[in-house]
Design a protein around this motif. Structure first.
Motif, mmCIF file in Angstrom:
data_model
loop_
_atom_site.group_PDB
_atom_site.id
_atom_site.type_symbol
_atom_site.label_atom_id
_atom_site.label_comp_id
_atom_site.label_asym_id
_atom_site.label_seq_id
_atom_site.Cartn_x
_atom_site.Cartn_y
_atom_site.Cartn_z
ATOM 1 N N LYS A 113 0.852 -1.183 0.000
ATOM 2 C CA LYS A 113 0.000 0.000 0.000
ATOM 3 C C LYS A 113 0.889 1.236 0.000
ATOM 4 O O LYS A 113 1.685 1.439 0.921
ATOM 5 N N SER A 114 0.758 2.052 -1.041
ATOM 6 C CA SER A 114 1.516 3.292 -1.132
ATOM 7 C C SER A 114 1.092 4.218 0.001
ATOM 8 O O SER A 114 -0.098 4.375 0.281
ATOM 9 N N THR A 115 2.086 4.832 0.682
ATOM 10 C CA THR A 115 1.785 5.734 1.798
ATOM 11 C C THR A 115 2.287 7.153 1.546
ATOM 12 O O THR A 115 2.146 8.015 2.405
ATOM 13 N N GLY A 116 2.891 7.386 0.397
ATOM 14 C CA GLY A 116 3.416 8.706 0.074
ATOM 15 C C GLY A 116 4.415 8.594 -1.059
ATOM 16 O O GLY A 116 4.576 7.538 -1.668
ATOM 17 N N THR A 117 5.105 9.687 -1.318
ATOM 18 C CA THR A 117 6.114 9.678 -2.370
ATOM 19 C C THR A 117 7.248 8.752 -1.956
ATOM 20 O O THR A 117 7.904 8.998 -0.942
ATOM 21 N N ASP A 118 7.439 7.681 -2.707
ATOM 22 C CA ASP A 118 8.531 6.724 -2.487
ATOM 23 C C ASP A 118 8.426 5.946 -1.177
ATOM 24 O O ASP A 118 9.411 5.404 -0.691
ATOM 25 N N THR A 119 7.249 5.885 -0.557
ATOM 26 C CA THR A 119 7.075 5.096 0.667
ATOM 27 C C THR A 119 5.869 4.172 0.521
ATOM 28 O O THR A 119 4.924 4.473 -0.213
ATOM 29 N N LYS A 138 7.491 -1.019 6.991
ATOM 30 C CA LYS A 138 7.458 0.368 6.521
ATOM 31 C C LYS A 138 8.647 0.534 5.578
ATOM 32 O O LYS A 138 9.795 0.472 6.015
ATOM 33 N N ALA A 139 8.388 0.717 4.282
ATOM 34 C CA ALA A 139 9.447 0.701 3.269
ATOM 35 C C ALA A 139 9.595 2.045 2.577
ATOM 36 O O ALA A 139 8.648 2.827 2.497
ATOM 37 N N LYS A 140 10.812 2.269 2.069
ATOM 38 C CA LYS A 140 11.117 3.503 1.337
ATOM 39 C C LYS A 140 12.006 3.174 0.148
ATOM 40 O O LYS A 140 12.963 2.417 0.282
ATOM 41 N N LEU A 141 11.668 3.733 -1.001
ATOM 42 C CA LEU A 141 12.522 3.636 -2.181
ATOM 43 C C LEU A 141 13.710 4.556 -1.963
ATOM 44 O O LEU A 141 13.545 5.757 -1.740
ATOM 45 N N ILE A 142 14.928 4.001 -2.033
ATOM 46 C CA ILE A 142 16.140 4.804 -1.875
ATOM 47 C C ILE A 142 16.525 5.430 -3.214
ATOM 48 O O ILE A 142 16.897 6.598 -3.285
ATOM 49 N N GLY A 143 16.447 4.642 -4.278
ATOM 50 C CA GLY A 143 16.772 5.158 -5.596
ATOM 51 C C GLY A 143 16.751 4.054 -6.630
ATOM 52 O O GLY A 143 16.678 2.870 -6.290
ATOM 53 N N GLN A 144 16.822 4.463 -7.900
ATOM 54 C CA GLN A 144 16.845 3.497 -8.990
ATOM 55 C C GLN A 144 17.508 4.113 -10.209
ATOM 56 O O GLN A 144 17.533 5.333 -10.354
ATOM 57 N N TYR A 152 20.350 -2.413 -14.549
ATOM 58 C CA TYR A 152 19.452 -1.425 -13.948
ATOM 59 C C TYR A 152 19.158 -1.890 -12.537
ATOM 60 O O TYR A 152 18.923 -3.078 -12.301
ATOM 61 N N ARG A 153 19.198 -0.975 -11.572
ATOM 62 C CA ARG A 153 19.044 -1.324 -10.170
ATOM 63 C C ARG A 153 17.969 -0.477 -9.494
ATOM 64 O O ARG A 153 17.704 0.650 -9.914
ATOM 65 N N ALA A 154 17.413 -1.031 -8.420
ATOM 66 C CA ALA A 154 16.505 -0.289 -7.544
ATOM 67 C C ALA A 154 16.828 -0.687 -6.116
ATOM 68 O O ALA A 154 17.143 -1.854 -5.843
ATOM 69 N N GLY A 155 16.797 0.286 -5.208
ATOM 70 C CA GLY A 155 17.131 0.007 -3.812
ATOM 71 C C GLY A 155 16.066 0.490 -2.862
ATOM 72 O O GLY A 155 15.474 1.556 -3.050
ATOM 73 N N PHE A 156 15.827 -0.319 -1.829
ATOM 74 C CA PHE A 156 14.806 -0.033 -0.827
ATOM 75 C C PHE A 156 15.343 -0.330 0.568
ATOM 76 O O PHE A 156 16.260 -1.133 0.727
ATOM 77 N N LEU A 182 13.506 -5.472 13.033
ATOM 78 C CA LEU A 182 14.075 -6.168 11.885
ATOM 79 C C LEU A 182 14.175 -5.157 10.744
ATOM 80 O O LEU A 182 13.190 -4.491 10.410
ATOM 81 N N ILE A 183 15.384 -5.037 10.162
ATOM 82 C CA ILE A 183 15.668 -3.999 9.180
ATOM 83 C C ILE A 183 16.145 -4.632 7.880
ATOM 84 O O ILE A 183 17.113 -5.404 7.881
ATOM 85 N N PHE A 184 15.482 -4.318 6.783
ATOM 86 C CA PHE A 184 15.854 -4.812 5.463
ATOM 87 C C PHE A 184 16.420 -3.651 4.648
ATOM 88 O O PHE A 184 15.822 -2.584 4.608
ATOM 89 N N SER A 185 17.550 -3.885 3.985
ATOM 90 C CA SER A 185 18.124 -2.889 3.078
ATOM 91 C C SER A 185 18.585 -3.638 1.839
ATOM 92 O O SER A 185 19.513 -4.450 1.918
ATOM 93 N N PHE A 186 17.914 -3.405 0.712
ATOM 94 C CA PHE A 186 18.158 -4.194 -0.501
ATOM 95 C C PHE A 186 18.440 -3.321 -1.698
ATOM 96 O O PHE A 186 17.746 -2.332 -1.921
ATOM 97 N N GLU A 187 19.439 -3.717 -2.458
ATOM 98 C CA GLU A 187 19.619 -3.208 -3.810
ATOM 99 C C GLU A 187 19.372 -4.389 -4.735
ATOM 100 O O GLU A 187 19.979 -5.442 -4.554
ATOM 101 N N GLY A 188 18.479 -4.228 -5.671
ATOM 102 C CA GLY A 188 18.148 -5.312 -6.583
ATOM 103 C C GLY A 188 18.608 -5.012 -7.998
ATOM 104 O O GLY A 188 18.638 -3.851 -8.419
#
Length: 191
Positions: A113-119, A138-144, A152-156, A182-188
């Protein structure tokens, strides 16, 4: 005429479905651009930090329709590391993760569920210590964007707080140590 309308409707449906599809990514654990960490209070006096060194996963991300995104992660619980060998041995024991009986922990999303810009709030099922419970990250797009190797990468990043007793962890470390973050930090890397 009916065949033409049916073909046009089918073509439009397929085109719309193609535009709404999420892009698949594999989590870049080999490049050390992904982490599954945790922190818990030690008696209310300090924070104890740890990580799962061995995990794997993937995610699908649709920037135009975040609700179509998905994530799944599998952690090998014996890989827990808090930078203290005796403590790690205890965390692997029946008092905590019981890795002999439960060698893996998993998270599989069920809704985004989108909660805001990039969250976004990522709801899903976390299985830990043999117990499966719904959680929300609670997730946030870091960049892509493009990487220097033609990919091509995307990180959250995201986090959730767990009550240890909810996951059948009965070892009582005192009132300040009932919950773990518990903290997740991913670059895909896009597949």
């Amino acid at each position: 005429m009916k065949k033409t309308l049916a073909a046009l409707a089918l073509g439009t449906a397929l085109l719309s479905a193609g535009q709404a599809m999420a892009t698949d990514y594999v989590i870049d654990k080999n490049g050390q651009h992904a982490f599954v960490n945790f922190k818990i209070s030690h008696l209310g006096y300090s924070w104890l930090y740890g990580t799962f060194k061995d995990f794997d996963g993937s995610f699908s991300f649709d920037e135009k329709n975040p609700e179509a995104s998905k994530v799944q992660v599998t952690m090998n619980t014996a890989s827990v590391d808090t930078n203290h060998a005796e403590r790690d041995k205890h965390i692997r024991s029946k008092d905590f993760l019981n890795v002999g009986k439960n060698p893996q922990a998993t998270f599989v999303s069920t809704a985004v569920k989108s909660t805001g810009t990039d969250t976004a709030d990522i709801a899903g099922n976390l299985t830990l210590n043999g117990v499966t419970k719904p959680v929300v990250i609670k997730a946030k797009l870091i960049g892509q964007g493009d990487d220097p190797w033609g990919g091509y990468r995307a990180g959250f990043e995201g986090s959730t707080t767990l009550n240890l007793k909810d996951f059948a962890i009965q070892k009582d470390l005192g009132p300040a140590s009932q919950e773990v973050e518990l903290i997740f930090s991913f670059e895909g890397v896009r597949t």
